[in-house]
Design a protein around this motif. Structure first.
Motif, PDB file in Angstrom:
ATOM      1  N   SER A 625    -112.456 -26.699  62.931  1.00 30.11           N
ATOM      2  CA  SER A 625    -111.247 -27.280  63.506  1.00 30.11           C
ATOM      3  C   SER A 625    -111.576 -28.441  64.433  1.00 30.11           C
ATOM      4  CB  SER A 625    -110.469 -26.203  64.267  1.00 30.11           C
ATOM      5  OG  SER A 625    -109.291 -26.730  64.832  1.00 30.11           O
ATOM      6  N   ILE A 626    -112.621 -28.287  65.250  1.00 23.97           N
ATOM      7  CA  ILE A 626    -113.041 -29.384  66.132  1.00 23.97           C
ATOM      8  C   ILE A 626    -113.485 -30.591  65.302  1.00 23.97           C
ATOM      9  CG2 ILE A 626    -114.771 -30.091  67.837  1.00 23.97           C
ATOM     10  CD1 ILE A 626    -114.729 -27.206  68.880  1.00 23.97           C
ATOM     11  N   GLY A 627    -114.178 -30.320  64.213  1.00 28.64           N
ATOM     12  CA  GLY A 627    -114.621 -31.411  63.350  1.00 28.64           C
ATOM     13  C   GLY A 627    -113.471 -32.208  62.776  1.00 28.64           C
ATOM     14  N   ARG A 628    -112.369 -31.537  62.503  1.00 27.83           N
ATOM     15  CA  ARG A 628    -111.210 -32.243  61.946  1.00 27.83           C
ATOM     16  C   ARG A 628    -110.527 -33.112  62.994  1.00 27.83           C
ATOM     17  NH1 ARG A 628    -107.669 -28.230  58.303  1.00 27.83           N
ATOM     18  NH2 ARG A 628    -106.723 -30.243  57.745  1.00 27.83           N
ATOM     19  N   ILE A 629    -110.849 -32.890  64.233  1.00 23.95           N
ATOM     20  CA  ILE A 629    -110.365 -33.776  65.299  1.00 23.95           C
ATOM     21  C   ILE A 629    -111.368 -34.885  65.568  1.00 23.95           C
ATOM     22  CG2 ILE A 629    -109.725 -33.908  67.736  1.00 23.95           C
ATOM     23  CD1 ILE A 629    -108.851 -30.972  67.549  1.00 23.95           C
ATOM     24  N   VAL A 630    -112.634 -34.516  65.658  1.00 23.76           N
ATOM     25  CA  VAL A 630    -113.677 -35.458  66.066  1.00 23.76           C
ATOM     26  C   VAL A 630    -113.912 -36.544  65.017  1.00 23.76           C
ATOM     27  CG1 VAL A 630    -116.142 -35.696  66.562  1.00 23.76           C
ATOM     28  CG2 VAL A 630    -114.825 -33.831  67.607  1.00 23.76           C
ATOM     29  N   VAL A 631    -114.011 -36.170  63.756  1.00 21.62           N
ATOM     30  CA  VAL A 631    -114.399 -37.140  62.730  1.00 21.62           C
ATOM     31  C   VAL A 631    -113.412 -38.303  62.622  1.00 21.62           C
ATOM     32  CG1 VAL A 631    -114.777 -37.469  60.266  1.00 21.62           C
ATOM     33  CG2 VAL A 631    -115.786 -35.494  61.422  1.00 21.62           C
ATOM     34  N   PRO A 632    -112.105 -38.043  62.427  1.00 19.74           N
ATOM     35  CA  PRO A 632    -111.197 -39.205  62.355  1.00 19.74           C
ATOM     36  C   PRO A 632    -111.098 -39.967  63.671  1.00 19.74           C
ATOM     37  CG  PRO A 632    -109.943 -37.153  62.375  1.00 19.74           C
ATOM     38  CD  PRO A 632    -111.372 -36.779  62.201  1.00 19.74           C
ATOM     39  N   GLY A 800     -97.930 -33.226  61.277  1.00 22.28           N
ATOM     40  CA  GLY A 800     -99.241 -33.193  60.649  1.00 22.28           C
ATOM     41  C   GLY A 800    -100.092 -34.394  60.992  1.00 22.28           C
ATOM     42  N   ALA A 801     -99.435 -35.550  61.189  1.00 22.25           N
ATOM     43  CA  ALA A 801    -100.168 -36.790  61.467  1.00 22.25           C
ATOM     44  C   ALA A 801    -100.214 -37.119  62.953  1.00 22.25           C
ATOM     45  CB  ALA A 801     -99.513 -37.944  60.704  1.00 22.25           C
ATOM     46  N   SER A 802     -99.814 -36.197  63.824  1.00 24.95           N
ATOM     47  CA  SER A 802     -99.670 -36.512  65.246  1.00 24.95           C
ATOM     48  C   SER A 802    -100.986 -36.997  65.869  1.00 24.95           C
ATOM     49  CB  SER A 802     -99.135 -35.301  66.010  1.00 24.95           C
ATOM     50  OG  SER A 802     -99.958 -34.156  65.808  1.00 24.95           O
ATOM     51  N   LEU A 803    -102.105 -36.370  65.541  1.00 27.13           N
ATOM     52  CA  LEU A 803    -103.396 -36.816  66.074  1.00 27.13           C
ATOM     53  C   LEU A 803    -103.687 -38.257  65.672  1.00 27.13           C
ATOM     54  CD1 LEU A 803    -106.294 -36.304  67.271  1.00 27.13           C
ATOM     55  CD2 LEU A 803    -106.943 -35.613  64.955  1.00 27.13           C
ATOM     56  N   HIS A 804    -103.445 -38.563  64.403  1.00 32.85           N
ATOM     57  CA  HIS A 804    -103.758 -39.885  63.879  1.00 32.85           C
ATOM     58  C   HIS A 804    -102.798 -40.930  64.439  1.00 32.85           C
ATOM     59  CE1 HIS A 804    -105.376 -36.851  61.179  1.00 32.85           C
ATOM     60  NE2 HIS A 804    -106.261 -37.735  60.771  1.00 32.85           N
ATOM     61  N   ILE A 805    -101.551 -40.556  64.626  1.00 28.52           N
ATOM     62  CA  ILE A 805    -100.598 -41.481  65.243  1.00 28.52           C
ATOM     63  C   ILE A 805    -101.035 -41.800  66.665  1.00 28.52           C
ATOM     64  CG2 ILE A 805     -98.211 -41.756  66.022  1.00 28.52           C
ATOM     65  CD1 ILE A 805     -97.376 -39.966  63.663  1.00 28.52           C
ATOM     66  N   TYR A 806    -101.457 -40.755  67.398  1.00 30.69           N
ATOM     67  CA  TYR A 806    -101.916 -40.972  68.772  1.00 30.69           C
ATOM     68  C   TYR A 806    -103.073 -41.963  68.810  1.00 30.69           C
ATOM     69  CZ  TYR A 806    -103.598 -40.043  73.495  1.00 30.69           C
ATOM     70  OH  TYR A 806    -103.986 -40.187  74.797  1.00 30.69           O
ATOM     71  N   LEU A 807    -103.993 -41.831  67.862  1.00 32.88           N
ATOM     72  CA  LEU A 807    -105.130 -42.750  67.809  1.00 32.88           C
ATOM     73  C   LEU A 807    -104.689 -44.182  67.514  1.00 32.88           C
ATOM     74  CD1 LEU A 807    -107.600 -40.561  65.733  1.00 32.88           C
ATOM     75  CD2 LEU A 807    -108.089 -41.456  68.012  1.00 32.88           C
ATOM     76  N   ALA A 830     -95.777 -45.256  61.322  1.00 37.70           N
ATOM     77  CA  ALA A 830     -96.141 -45.489  59.925  1.00 37.70           C
ATOM     78  C   ALA A 830     -97.642 -45.694  59.769  1.00 37.70           C
ATOM     79  CB  ALA A 830     -95.374 -46.699  59.389  1.00 37.70           C
ATOM     80  N   ALA A 831     -98.240 -46.464  60.659  1.00 47.21           N
ATOM     81  CA  ALA A 831     -99.681 -46.702  60.573  1.00 47.21           C
ATOM     82  C   ALA A 831    -100.469 -45.411  60.792  1.00 47.21           C
ATOM     83  CB  ALA A 831    -100.096 -47.756  61.601  1.00 47.21           C
ATOM     84  N   GLY A 832     -99.991 -44.587  61.726  1.00 45.23           N
ATOM     85  CA  GLY A 832    -100.657 -43.309  61.961  1.00 45.23           C
ATOM     86  C   GLY A 832    -100.572 -42.391  60.770  1.00 45.23           C
ATOM     87  N   VAL A 833     -99.407 -42.351  60.147  1.00 41.28           N
ATOM     88  CA  VAL A 833     -99.252 -41.538  58.931  1.00 41.28           C
ATOM     89  C   VAL A 833    -100.169 -42.071  57.831  1.00 41.28           C
ATOM     90  CG1 VAL A 833     -97.647 -40.930  57.083  1.00 41.28           C
ATOM     91  CG2 VAL A 833     -96.911 -40.777  59.462  1.00 41.28           C
ATOM     92  N   GLY A 834    -100.268 -43.400  57.746  1.00 41.13           N
ATOM     93  CA  GLY A 834    -101.167 -43.979  56.749  1.00 41.13           C
ATOM     94  C   GLY A 834    -102.616 -43.594  56.987  1.00 41.13           C
ATOM     95  N   TYR A 835    -103.048 -43.617  58.250  1.00 42.36           N
ATOM     96  CA  TYR A 835    -104.421 -43.224  58.553  1.00 42.36           C
ATOM     97  C   TYR A 835    -104.635 -41.742  58.276  1.00 42.36           C
ATOM     98  CZ  TYR A 835    -108.809 -42.717  61.079  1.00 42.36           C
ATOM     99  OH  TYR A 835    -110.112 -42.442  61.411  1.00 42.36           O
ATOM    100  N   LEU A 838    -105.064 -41.361  54.611  1.00 45.40           N
ATOM    101  CA  LEU A 838    -106.394 -41.811  54.202  1.00 45.40           C
ATOM    102  C   LEU A 838    -107.454 -40.767  54.490  1.00 45.40           C
ATOM    103  CD1 LEU A 838    -108.338 -44.066  53.265  1.00 45.40           C
ATOM    104  CD2 LEU A 838    -108.423 -44.826  55.647  1.00 45.40           C
ATOM    105  N   THR A 839    -107.443 -40.219  55.700  1.00 43.42           N
ATOM    106  CA  THR A 839    -108.476 -39.244  56.066  1.00 43.42           C
ATOM    107  C   THR A 839    -108.304 -37.934  55.316  1.00 43.42           C
ATOM    108  OG1 THR A 839    -107.144 -38.509  57.961  1.00 43.42           O
ATOM    109  CG2 THR A 839    -108.781 -40.225  58.354  1.00 43.42           C
ATOM    110  N   ALA A 840    -107.052 -37.641  54.920  1.00 51.41           N
ATOM    111  CA  ALA A 840    -106.828 -36.417  54.140  1.00 51.41           C
ATOM    112  C   ALA A 840    -107.287 -36.597  52.709  1.00 51.41           C
ATOM    113  CB  ALA A 840    -105.352 -36.036  54.177  1.00 51.41           C
ATOM    114  N   HIS A 841    -107.164 -37.827  52.194  1.00 48.83           N
ATOM    115  CA  HIS A 841    -107.479 -38.077  50.788  1.00 48.83           C
ATOM    116  C   HIS A 841    -108.949 -38.392  50.553  1.00 48.83           C
ATOM    117  CE1 HIS A 841    -106.995 -39.444  46.693  1.00 48.83           C
ATOM    118  NE2 HIS A 841    -107.526 -40.616  47.015  1.00 48.83           N
TER     119      HIS A 841
END
Length: 855
Positions: A625-632, A800-807, A830-835, A838-841
């Protein structure tokens, strides 16, 4: 009545002999001059001229069909043009009951007169009836006038600068408006037709092309795929002057590639755009602009004009065309043949934008959208996403699902047996593609249906048959391998399928729960939204219920979809919090405090998803779980560091909160992620200690309360945590953890009291403190929030994309906030959802590539 015989004003029928002995029609066996062609056309016209009747022509690319068509027009009889194929054309013929039927024996027309007089009332300007693209077999026809045909022939001839020396090979069916316009425009200018029904994949076609010194041919996007397969780029075609493209969007990279190929080989590519309703073509791109502007359709044909009308709820407007080639209107039944012009302009249904240089670009299709769980899905964009993955696909859809056909042998020449062995993993590949696509689009997996097909279904004009694609969805709702076959998974009910698809599993143990199967807070969002659709209402503790129990609840669920459904509070809070964070930073509004609510939600989810199994299993789950936060996070911050001067290497390794500047700078943008990772690592280290693990198991509610008490020390300034400028948040994380373990009303009341007593004064701002208290109380007492079902997908996507949107939002909103804060917020989301997509795919793509390389 018109005062002058309108059909006498069609120079490509009435004035053929004006071109004398110039070649008019060339086949592999003969050459017919314009004078000879005119004589043959007059013979047919004389036979039909006794009365103005509705003439149906089954048109092939042969001399008999061409002579019959021109003869009927010269006689003043409206022509209903259909293909030679039975079935769909039979239904149109039966609906309109023609007075005369024309056929061909190859070289001569065959006339069958059913009536001496017409049974129909025919408008004097009615010249031609064509089926619309995609409506084959439907009684809906396009009514075209003599003025329509004449004006469009002139427009195309002028745009393409057709000369008497041109010779056009008939690569498209004559009953298709694009193919027919080639006939009109070339006969208008005294050019020749190289008449053939051979495919471009047939070597005999190119032998004929060279022998007749052909100068041009027309192509649809599918034609270019075939050309690539037969080595067109290396062909010696010394007389080729230009190639036209219409009939659908050709990918920009293909436009650029073919334009540059033509430049090297001495011919031009002319991209065109049209619809049957505008007598074939409305726009063209001057060839010298094709390589530099491969994405556009160009400018209106001579005599035409465009405008763009706004469309509610869509970023682009609808393209509207005006010009003398706009149809009279539609015919839905024989009585409509008496109507005159009912249109003065054509609403194309295409979404477009106009470039500053006057070029127009099509960006979508109003009717090529599906609305899945409240999200508008651009089906054209679905095809583009799959094309980026190397898949040749066609997407159709409704408001229930998206159906995708993927060609499993894209490199085979159409009609050739170059891919005889089916892929044994086709079902698995389709399932993986559907799962990946659903994640990228932010829709439930069950709303995407991918089918592997030997070849994409096409209409006779070469366009994709989207009706046939949509019909594939009736075969199955999701991949179901047959039970008992070696290497295949057993059939799965909807609940097991959801778990398998979202968690990447092939076997689901009946006694296992979501948590047992490795689910975490990230996969929880997608599974929860899909379960709500399957069950109607999700139990608050579904994540710990056995799969078998959830499957039974699905069987008992009432049929039909409610407009209102309950959505897990943590999902709603995550979605709203990220919107509030971005909106506050962009100054769209001022509602701070949401980030600290998310810290409590993180503790809540830690309790739910990270504390099952033995100590080794817990450790594995927590580190994953930590890895799924740290890597992106690390990947994005590294890119941000390279692109801007706002961050430091300490940001990349998530250490700024420990070693960064004491004053607040842009380097503190990612404090939330850094501190969350620190807290999680501390929890992993603590629970890896055997005695701490035993204590937590024996006192699951008291344990986080002890951590909460420890966290209050820095909260009230009694202890310096050594992490400046972040306002210590361990106590909020621990409070959320305690909420996750508060399984009785007394315990929920206890954590509520603790929140009310400890949060106020945290910031010294009543509004911000109030935001945190409200969020914690909702998390404590409201397990699910009633939300319109149409919003479930949107909220699930944002959560689901909240972490990526924050980034991502730190780089996006500053660029747009000067234009408007709302635009900055929407773009950041939109950009966060796109990221996130990408990281999910990307990991799946890598795994599939590694697997494929290993075979």
């Amino acid at each position: 009545m018109v005062t002058e015989q309108a059909f006498d004003l069609l120079p490509f029928t009435a004035a053929l002999d004006a071109h004398g002995d110039r070649p008019a029609v060339m086949t592999d066996e003969q050459v017919l001059t314009y004078r000879e062609l005119s004589d043959r056309v007059e013979d047919v016209a004389a036979r039909l001229r006794s009365a103005r009747r509705l003439v149906a022509l089954r048109a092939g690319n042969d001399l008999g069909s061409l002579v019959g068509y021109l003869g009927a027009l010269r006689a003043g009889s409206p022509v209903l043009l259909v293909s030679t194929e039975s079935g769909s054309s039979d239904s149109v013929m039966a609906a309109y009951d023609p007075d005369v039927i024309l056929g061909s024996d190859g070289s001569d027309p065959v006339i069958e007169e059913l009536r001496a007089e017409s049974r129909h009332e025919l408008h004097p300007e009615l010249a031609l009836l064509l089926t619309t693209s995609g409506s084959t077999g439907s009684p809906k026809l396009v009514r075209l006038s003599y003025r329509n045909l004449r004006s469009n022939a002139y427009s195309i001839a002028e745009a393409l600068q057709i000369t008497p020396d041109d010779r056009a090979a008939t690569t498209l069916p004559m009953h298709y408006c694009y193919g027919l316009s080639v006939v009109h425009s070339h006969l208008l200018r005294g050019a020749a037709l190289v008449l053939t029904d051979l495919s471009v994949v047939d070597p005999c076609f190119w032998d004929l092309f060279r022998a007749r010194r052909a100068t041009t041919f027309a192509a649809v996007p599918f034609t270019f795929e075939l050309l690539d397969r037969v080595g067109f780029a290396d062909m010696d075609l010394p007389h080729l002057r230009y190639v036209t493209q219409a009939g659908g969007r050709l990918a920009p990279e293909a436009v650029r590639r073919n334009a540059e190929l033509g430049r090297r080989r001495g011919w031009d590519l002319v991209v065109m755009y049209g619809q049957t309703e505008a007598t074939a073509r409305m726009a063209y791109l001057p060839p010298h602009l094709a390589a530099a502007h491969p994405e556009v359709i160009g400018i209106p044909v001579p005599g035409g004009d465009f405008r763009i009308d706004p469309v509610p709820d869509l970023p682009a407007g609808e393209l509207v065309y005006t010009g003398p080639n706009v149809m009279m209107g539609y015919a839905l039944e024989p009585g409509d043949l008496a109507q005159g012009h009912t249109l003065s302009e054509l609403r194309t249904g295409d979404l477009a934008r106009r470039h500053p240089d006057g070029l127009y670009e099509i960006v979508g299709r109003r009717s090529r959208f599906a609305k899945i769980v409240g999200l508008r899905i651009d089906l054209g964009q679905v095809e583009k996403l799959l094309a980026q993955d190397g898949m040749k696909a066609a997407a159709a859809g409704s408001d229930e699902r998206i159906v995708v056909a993927v060609e499993d042998c894209p490199d085979a020449v159409a009609g050739a047996d170059l891919c005889p062995d089916p892929d044994p993993d086709a079902d698995q590949n389709s399932d993986a593609a559907a799962r990946s696509l659903a994640q990228r689009l932010g829709v439930p997996r069950g709303a995407v249906d991918v089918h592997s097909v030997p070849e994409l279904p096409r209409l006779t004009n070469g366009k994709t048959d989207y009706g046939a694609v949509l019909a594939l969805g009736g075969a199955r709702s999701a991949p179901e391998p047959a039970s008992g076959s070696e290497g295949e998974a057993p059939r799965m009910d909807p609940v097991r399928r959801i778990f398998a698809e979202e968690l990447g599993l092939r076997e689901i143990d009946d006694e296992s729960s979501f948590v047992d199967l490795g689910g975490d807070s990230l996969s929880y969002v997608a599974v929860s939204v899909r379960l709500e659709q399957a069950l109607g209402q999700v139990p608050p503790d579904w994540h710990v219920l056995p799969v078998e129990r959830l499957a039974a609840l699905a069987d008992e669920a009432p049929s039909g979809r409610k407009w209102l459904g309950a959505l897990d509070t943590s999902i709603v809070l995550r979605a709203l919090a990220i919107v509030l964070i971005v909106g506050t930073h962009a100054k769209l509004f001022d509602l701070p405090g949401a980030a600290h609510v998310l810290m409590a939600v993180a503790g809540f989810n830690f309790a739910r998803f990270q504390l099952s199994g033995d100590r080794a299993e817990r450790l594995t789950r927590q580190l994953r779980s930590i890895g799924r936060i740290v890597v992106p996070s690390v990947a994005f911050i590294a890119v941000a560091y390279l692109l801007t001067d706002a961050y430091s290497p300490a940001n990349i390794v998530l250490l700024n909160a420990l070693v960064g500047p004491e004053t607040w700078t842009t380097e503190w943008h990612f404090w939330f992620i850094e501190v969350l990772v620190y807290v999680l690592l501390v929890m992993v280290a603590l629970l890896a200690v055997p005695w701490a693990d035993r204590v937590e198991r024996r006192a699951p509610f008291t344990f986080p309360l002890v951590l909460f008490g420890i966290g209050l020390l820095p909260r009230f300034g009694l202890l310096d945590p050594g992490v400046p400028h972040t306002l210590p948040v361990l106590w909020l994380f621990a409070l959320g953890w305690a909420i996750g373990r508060a399984d009785t009303p007394v315990r929920r009341l206890a954590v509520s009291v603790l929140a009310v007593l400890t949060v106020p004064g945290f910031f010294g701002e009543p509004a911000r403190d109030g935001m945190i208290v409200v969020g914690i109380l909702l998390l404590t007492w409201v397990r699910a929030v009633p939300v319109p079902t149409g919003l479930h997908g949107v909220l699930g996507l944002l959560a689901g994309a909240s972490l990526h949107i924050y980034l991502v939002h730190w780089l996006v909103y500053p660029q747009l906030v000067g234009i408007h804060p709302a635009l900055a917020v929407v773009a950041s989301l939109a950009a966060g959802v796109g990221y996130w997509a990408l990281t999910a795919h990307l990991p799946r793509t890598c795994r599939q590539w590694i697997t494929a390389k290993g075979r």
